[in-house]
Design a protein around this motif. Sequence first.
Motif, PDB file in Angstrom:
ATOM      1  N   VAL A  22       0.860  -1.183   0.000  1.00 38.20           N
ATOM      2  CA  VAL A  22       0.000   0.000   0.000  1.00 38.20           C
ATOM      3  C   VAL A  22       0.891   1.227   0.000  1.00 38.20           C
ATOM      4  N   TRP A  23       0.587   2.117  -0.908  1.00 39.03           N
ATOM      5  CA  TRP A  23       1.322   3.374  -0.918  1.00 39.03           C
ATOM      6  C   TRP A  23       0.970   4.148   0.346  1.00 39.03           C
ATOM      7  N   GLU A  24       1.976   4.663   1.045  1.00 40.68           N
ATOM      8  CA  GLU A  24       1.805   5.217   2.385  1.00 40.68           C
ATOM      9  C   GLU A  24       0.649   6.222   2.521  1.00 40.68           C
ATOM     10  N   PRO A  25       0.467   7.126   1.569  1.00 35.72           N
ATOM     11  CA  PRO A  25      -0.640   8.086   1.758  1.00 35.72           C
ATOM     12  C   PRO A  25      -2.023   7.442   1.698  1.00 35.72           C
ATOM     13  N   ASN A  26      -2.127   6.252   1.210  1.00 38.87           N
ATOM     14  CA  ASN A  26      -3.431   5.596   1.066  1.00 38.87           C
ATOM     15  C   ASN A  26      -3.814   4.911   2.380  1.00 38.87           C
TER      16      ASN A  26
END
Lengths: 192, 217
Positions: free
Chosen positions: B136-140
């Motif tokens: 998961v991309w961190e901002p998500n």
Amino acid sequence: MEAPYLSTPRFVVRPSGTDDAGAAAAWLPLPFPIGRERGEATLREANAAPWGHQDPLDLLVCRRRDGVVLGAFRLTGVAGRTGTCRLTVGPAVAPDEGDAIRGDLIPVIIGWMRDELDLMTVGLWLPSDDDRSIAAAESAGMTSAVRLREHVARPGGRVDLLRYEILGRPWTVPAADDRPTGESRGEVRGDG
Amino acid sequence: MGNVIVSGDRLCLRPLDREDATALATHVTTETDTVMVRGRVPVSPLAFERWIVSLDATSPPPGISVAVCLLDEAEPGRLIGVATLRNIDWVNRTAETGIGIYPATRRGQGYGAEAKHLLLSYAFDRLHLHAIHATVWEPNTRSARAILRQGYRPAGRTRWTDPRDGTYRDTLFFDLLRPEWEAAHREWRARRSAAPTVTDAGMTAPASGPSRTGEPA
């Protein structure tokens, strides 16, 4: 066709060619039998882009003394500036020689990816029972970042898969006054 | 509905067909959510056609992507997403999961959670995989929360995977073993029985991976 900046006194790192088709067991990270014909097709596909644009990029590891192919590094993601590499050592390579490959070459390859290719991050996937590679990664300044539990099958059990990584050097943006004439904000560069 | 590989309460998974290319291209090109993707890029149906045809090119495949379709009587068979097992390791029995639900108005209604449970059921019960991981991309943050609810455990982070808004952002890793999924699946089924409208907003959005255009995360 040795890459001298990636090679060591014991091992040569070089690109692959059709002559390597008969040694797929050593350089292909798969346990399936690959004959010469399929091996050549795989090599041609793996060398489709010149000028350093190939992704993934496979680099063979050979014994300097006799040129025998022992393994390979596979680099992925270099174009995206977040490179990852995996080392494959052939099943016929003696354990001591396999350890020597790991100890000699992992620091060289990782250092090259970080410092010369100037990647933002460099990662290396390793089974958690590969102590020699872990030591080599740590000697290259890498630290453990990810642990995927039970992702590697071994006879009689499973071990974890680790990702070691090292960050690139932080980038800096020169102040406008330091830029060469014609590249400061608002100016248009002419073509001649 | 023909060619279904796994079916649930409201959704089923089936192979993608060339005819799905236009719907996928439309969804990706008209994406409204800017948080879940690392930059929207318009994509032609031709690109999706080529990708769909390539899915059957090798056997066993290195990845499996299937259509997520409604079973609803009002819109039977409507494609609302893609579920993916990528980087399948057939020797070590592992893979990476990803789900994308389209369009954004379908998200937040529990479709992503159900699609993920169908995908995991297929991965563990049909393919007999041993372990799964997801990124998961961190901002998500919605996706990260949803993945934890499904039984995944945090496995670490890779740093500086993408620059955004003037800084480097990380990618989070999660993993899931079969017994953990079985427990989470039982819990999810119980929650659905108790409250059929339970939602899982975070399951629906692309988060990471090589694509920047809404590929299932």
